[in-house]
Motif scaffolding. Structure first.
Motif, mmCIF file in Angstrom:
data_model
loop_
_atom_site.group_PDB
_atom_site.id
_atom_site.type_symbol
_atom_site.label_atom_id
_atom_site.label_comp_id
_atom_site.label_asym_id
_atom_site.label_seq_id
_atom_site.Cartn_x
_atom_site.Cartn_y
_atom_site.Cartn_z
ATOM 1 N N TYR A 333 0.581 -1.060 -0.109
ATOM 2 C CA TYR A 333 -0.088 0.144 0.172
ATOM 3 C C TYR A 333 0.987 1.520 -0.301
ATOM 4 O O TYR A 333 1.790 1.589 0.234
ATOM 5 N N LYS A 336 4.406 0.958 1.376
ATOM 6 C CA LYS A 336 4.239 -0.442 2.244
ATOM 7 C C LYS A 336 3.766 -1.464 2.249
ATOM 8 O O LYS A 336 3.258 -2.115 1.806
ATOM 9 N N ILE A 338 3.072 -5.423 1.864
ATOM 10 C CA ILE A 338 1.949 -6.139 3.502
ATOM 11 C C ILE A 338 2.382 -7.701 2.835
ATOM 12 O O ILE A 338 3.151 -8.368 3.542
ATOM 13 N N GLU A 357 -1.061 -11.770 13.430
ATOM 14 C CA GLU A 357 -1.090 -10.171 13.533
ATOM 15 C C GLU A 357 -1.999 -9.624 13.482
ATOM 16 O O GLU A 357 -2.242 -9.368 12.243
ATOM 17 N N SER A 358 -2.929 -8.735 14.061
ATOM 18 C CA SER A 358 -3.139 -7.408 13.409
ATOM 19 C C SER A 358 -2.598 -6.521 12.875
ATOM 20 O O SER A 358 -1.821 -6.851 13.052
ATOM 21 N N GLY A 359 -2.899 -6.573 11.184
ATOM 22 C CA GLY A 359 -2.162 -5.785 10.512
ATOM 23 C C GLY A 359 -1.489 -6.834 9.759
ATOM 24 O O GLY A 359 -0.487 -6.078 8.930
ATOM 25 N N SER A 360 -1.398 -7.734 9.816
ATOM 26 C CA SER A 360 -0.096 -8.577 9.451
ATOM 27 C C SER A 360 -0.775 -9.501 7.761
ATOM 28 O O SER A 360 0.168 -8.662 6.772
ATOM 29 N N GLY A 361 -1.545 -8.227 7.454
ATOM 30 C CA GLY A 361 -2.221 -8.392 5.963
ATOM 31 C C GLY A 361 -3.523 -9.255 5.937
ATOM 32 O O GLY A 361 -3.135 -9.767 4.798
ATOM 33 N N LYS A 362 -4.219 -9.677 6.660
ATOM 34 C CA LYS A 362 -5.155 -11.004 6.990
ATOM 35 C C LYS A 362 -6.290 -10.416 5.577
ATOM 36 O O LYS A 362 -6.987 -11.196 4.533
ATOM 37 N N SER A 363 -7.097 -9.705 5.886
ATOM 38 C CA SER A 363 -7.916 -8.452 5.494
ATOM 39 C C SER A 363 -7.341 -8.131 3.849
ATOM 40 O O SER A 363 -8.213 -8.424 2.907
ATOM 41 N N THR A 364 -6.070 -7.856 3.680
ATOM 42 C CA THR A 364 -5.546 -7.083 2.775
ATOM 43 C C THR A 364 -5.613 -9.016 1.720
ATOM 44 O O THR A 364 -5.817 -9.100 0.079
ATOM 45 N N LYS A 367 -9.188 -9.054 0.281
ATOM 46 C CA LYS A 367 -9.200 -8.042 -1.034
ATOM 47 C C LYS A 367 -8.396 -8.915 -2.301
ATOM 48 O O LYS A 367 -8.986 -8.743 -3.218
ATOM 49 N N HIS A 513 -10.743 -13.987 15.280
ATOM 50 C CA HIS A 513 -9.649 -14.384 16.149
ATOM 51 C C HIS A 513 -10.375 -15.401 17.536
ATOM 52 O O HIS A 513 -9.944 -15.231 18.395
#
Ligand SMILES: Nc1ncnc2c1ncn2[C@@H]1O[C@H](COP(=O)(O)OP(=O)(O)OP(=O)(O)O)[C@@H](O)[C@H]1O
Length: 550
Positions: A333, A336, A338, A357-364, A367, A513
Motif C-alpha cells: 500500500y 508499505k 504487506i 497478528e493485527s495488521g499482518s495482512g489477513k483482510s488484504t 481483498k 480471532h
C-alpha cells in the motif's frame, strides 16, 4: 457536453432559437429608438404618432417573445438536467467495487447533491446568456457592416482583443470552481463522519470538538465560494470597464459623424447597434469562462474516470473445479510492503482459517483473492487461469461475503436473502434453514415476506449474520469469504454461526480471532500470515502447536 445537448437535436435547436427571441426584441427596440429620434428630427406630428404606435407594438411583441422564449426552453432544460442526474448516478453504479472503494462514499453523495445543484443552478443560466449575448453581438455587427463596414471591422478587431484578454481568466475560473467542488466533498465527508460517530461523540461528551471541525469545513467551503464569486465578478467588472472605455471611443466617433452631417436617426441606430456589440461581448466572455467551469464539473460527475490502462483483457469466466494457486505474491500500500513473495494453494471445498497478528495482512489477502485489489506482483491462478483475465462480474456471481457489519435493505427478508434475484421460495427457505434462520422466520407473521426496518435495526447481530450466510447458500457461492463474521456475537451464537459456515459445501476462506473449542478445529487448514509471507498448516497441527506454546 456536446453529446448531452445534441441528444435531443430538434429540441436543442428550438432552445437556441428561443434564446435568440430576446435578441429580436432588443433589435426591435433599437429600431424603435432610432425611428423616434428620426421622427423628432423630421418634426412631423403624423409621422411621430405612427412611429410611436409602432414602438408600443414592438414593446408588446417583446413581452410576448419573452414568454414564448421561456416556454420553448423549459422542457429541454428539465430533461437535460434529468439526464445529468441519471448519468452521474449511472457512473457511480458502474464503478467496479475496486474503484468505488478508492473514495469515501460521502464523496459520491457530494457529487450527486452539491455538484449537480451547482451545475443545475449555473449551466443553463450561463448557456442562455452566452447564446443571447453572442446572438446580439453577431446580429448587431452584421447590420453595422451594411451601415458602415470600416466601423464594424474595427469593432470586430476590438472584440478579438477582448476575447484574448478574457481567455486569460479561463484557467483560474475553472480551477476555482473545481476547488468549490472539492471542498464540498470534504465538507460532506466531515458531516457524514460526525453523524456516523454521533453516538460515541455524545457518550464521551466530545461533540464540541467535532462541531469545531465541522464549522471549519463550512467556513472553507463558503470561503471558496466567495473566492469564486469575487473572481468572476471582478472579471466582469474589469471587462465592463474596458467596455466603458470602448464605448466612450464610439461616442466620440458618433459625435464627430453628426458634426460631419450624418443624420440623427442613422447615428442613433449605429450608436444603439454599437451598444449591442460592445456590452454583449463584454458580458459574453466571463459567462463563457463560467460555462467552461460548469463543463468541467459535468465531466467530473458523469465521465468514467476508471483506469483502463491495463493491457490484460478480462474475458474468462469464473471456473473453479480444483485449486487457486498463489505464487510469489507481492503487494504494498503506497510503498508499505504487506506481502513479499507469499505462496500457497486453496483447494476447492476446503475450509481455510487466516491467522496472524493485527495488521499482518489477513483482510488484504481476502481483498486480493476476491479481486477487490489487483495491483499485485506474482501470480494468482484459478485452475490454471490467470486471475487478472477473469471477468469481475463472473467472479462476483460465484463468491459471497460475510462481514462483521452486514448491510440489510429496508425490504422483505426474502429480498434480503436473494438480493433481489428471482429465486423460488422453496430454495430460499432451504437456505434460511441451512443458515439457522427457521426459528426466527417462525416468529414472523409474514415469514419471508416480513419487511425489515432500515438496515435491519430490528434484528440481533446473530440474525443479521445468519441472513448473510443464507445469502451465500442461496447463491450457491463457490467461495465464501468471511471477515470476523462472528466477532460481534456472544459465545453461543458465535459457535452456532461458525458451525453453520463450516458445514457449507463452499470453499471457505475466513478470518476469525475467536477460538470455538470443538468447532474451529473443523477448518481443514490454517494460513498463517506473518512477515509478508503465508505458511500453510493442517489445522490439527496448528492448534496442537498453539496448545503446546501455551
Ligand atoms: N487501504 C489501505 N491503504 C493503506 N494501508 C492500508 C489499507 N488497508 C490496510 N492498510 C494497512 O495494511 C496493513 C494490513 O492491513 P490488514 O487490514 O490487511 O491487516 P489485518 O491482518 O486484517 O489486521 P486486523 O487483524 O487488525 O484486522 C495494516 O498495517 C494497515 O494499516
Amino acid at each position: 457536453m456536446k453529446e448531452l445537448l445534441l441528444k435531443r437535436k430538434g429540441r436543442f435547436i428550438l432552445y437556441v432559437l428561443a434564446c435568440f427571441l430576446p435578441v429580436v426584441d432588443t433589435l426591435l427596440r433599437n429600431f424603435s429608438f432610432a425611428l423616434i429620434i428620426g421622427s423628432i428630427e423630421k418634426g412631423q406630428m403624423d409621422y411621430f404618432v405612427k412611429v410611436f404606435a409602432l414602438a408600443i407594438f414592438f414593446a408588446v411583441l417583446g413581452i410576448l417573445l419573452f414568454i414564448l422564449s421561456r416556454f420553448m426552453r423549459i422542457s429541454f432544460m428539465r430533461d437535460t438536467i434529468l439526464d445529468v442526474r441519471i448519468q452521474a448516478f449511472d457512473k457511480i453504479l458502474k464503478h467496479s467495487y475496486k474503484n468505488f472503494s478508492k473514495k469515501s462514499k460521502d464523496v459520491y453523495i457530494s457529487n450527486l447533491i452539491n455538484d449537480i445543484n451547482v451545475f443545475e443552478q449555473h449551466f443553463f443560466h450561463k448557456l442562455l446568456n452566452v447564446i443571447y449575448f453572442g446572438g446580439q453581438y453577431t446580429a448587431s455587427l452584421i447590420i453595422l457592416l451594411f451601415l458602415d463596414y470600416k466601423f464594424a471591422l474595427s469593432l470586430f478587431v476590438v472584440s478579438i482583443v477582448l476575447f484574448f484578454f478574457s481567455k486569460s481568466f479561463e484557467k483560474k475560473t475553472v480551477k476555482l470552481q473545481e476547488e468549490v467542488s472539492e471542498n464540498n466533498e470534504k465538507f460532506t465527508t466531515n458531516i457524514a463522519n460526525t453523524f456516523n460517530g454521533l453516538e460515541i461523540l455524545k457518550l464521551n461528551n466530545i461533540e464540541d470538538k467535532f462541531l469545531g471541525s465541522t464549522l471549519k469545513a463550512v467556513d472553507k467551503v463558503e470561503r471558496k465560494k466567495l473566492h469564486y464569486t469575487v473572481f468572476t465578478e471582478g472579471q466582469r467588472n474589469l471587462t465592463n470597464f474596458l467596455g466603458f472605455v470602448i464605448f466612450v471611443g464610439i461616442l466620440i466617433y458618433s459625435i464627430s459623424s453628426i458634426l460631419n452631417g450624418a443624420s440623427f436617426a442613422k447615428t442613433a441606430l449605429m450608436l444603439q447597434l454599437s451598444n449591442g456589440c460592445v456590452w454583449p461581448i463584454v458580458q459574453l466572455f466571463p459567462f463563457l469562462n463560467e460555462l467552461r467551469a460548469s463543463n468541467t464539473i459535468y465531466n467530473k460527475i458523469t465521465k468514467n474516470d476508471e483506469d483502463t490502462s491495463s493491457s490484460i483483457v478480462k474475458e474468462k469466466n469464473f471456473e473453479f473445479n480444483s485449486e487457486i494457486r498463489v505464487e510469489g505474491l507481492k503487494f504494498n500500500y503506497d510503498g508499505k510492503e504487506i506481502f513479499k513473495g507469499a505462496s500457497f494453494n486453496i483447494e476447492k471445498g476446503k475450509k481455510y482459517l487466516l491467522k496472524g497478528e493485527s495488521g499482518s495482512g489477513k483482510s488484504t489477502l481476502i481483498k486480493l483473492l476476491s479481486m477487490v485489489v489487483d495491483d499485485y506482483e506474482g501470480s494468482i491462478t484459478m485452475d490454471g487461469v490467470n486471475y487478472r483475465e477473469i471477468k469481475e462480474e463472473s467472479l462476483n456471481n460465484n463468491v459471497s461475503f460475510v462481514y462483521q457489519d452486514v448491510f440489510l435493505f429496508e425490504d422483505t427478508i426474502a429480498n434480503n436473502i436473494t438480493l433481489f434475484k428471482d429465486i423460488p421460495e422453496e430454495k430460499i427457505l432451504k437456505a434460511a434453514e441451512g443458515a439457522g434462520l427457521i426459528e426466527f422466520l417462525n416468529e414472523k407473521k409474514l415469514g419471508l415476506q416480513e419487511t425489515l426496518m432500515e438496515n435491519g435495526k430490528n434484528l440481533s447481530g446473530g440474525q443479521r449474520q445468519r441472513i448473510s450466510i443464507a445469502r451465500a447458500i442461496v447463491k450457491n457461492a463457490s467461495i465464501l469469504f468471511v471477515d470476523e463474521g462472528t466477532s460481534s456475537l456472544n459465545e453461543e451464537l458465535g459457535r452456532a454461526v461458525e458451525d453453520t459456515i463450516l458445514s457449507l459445501d463452499s470453499t471457505v476462506i475466513a478470518i476469525s480471532h475467536r477460538y470455538y473449542k470443538g468447532i474451529t478445529e473443523k477448518y481443514d487448514y490454517v494460513l498463517e500470515v506473518k512477515n509478508g509471507l503465508v505458511t500453510q498448516y493442517k489445522s490439527q497441527d496448528y492448534f496442537s502447536m498453539e496448545v503446546l506454546a501455551l
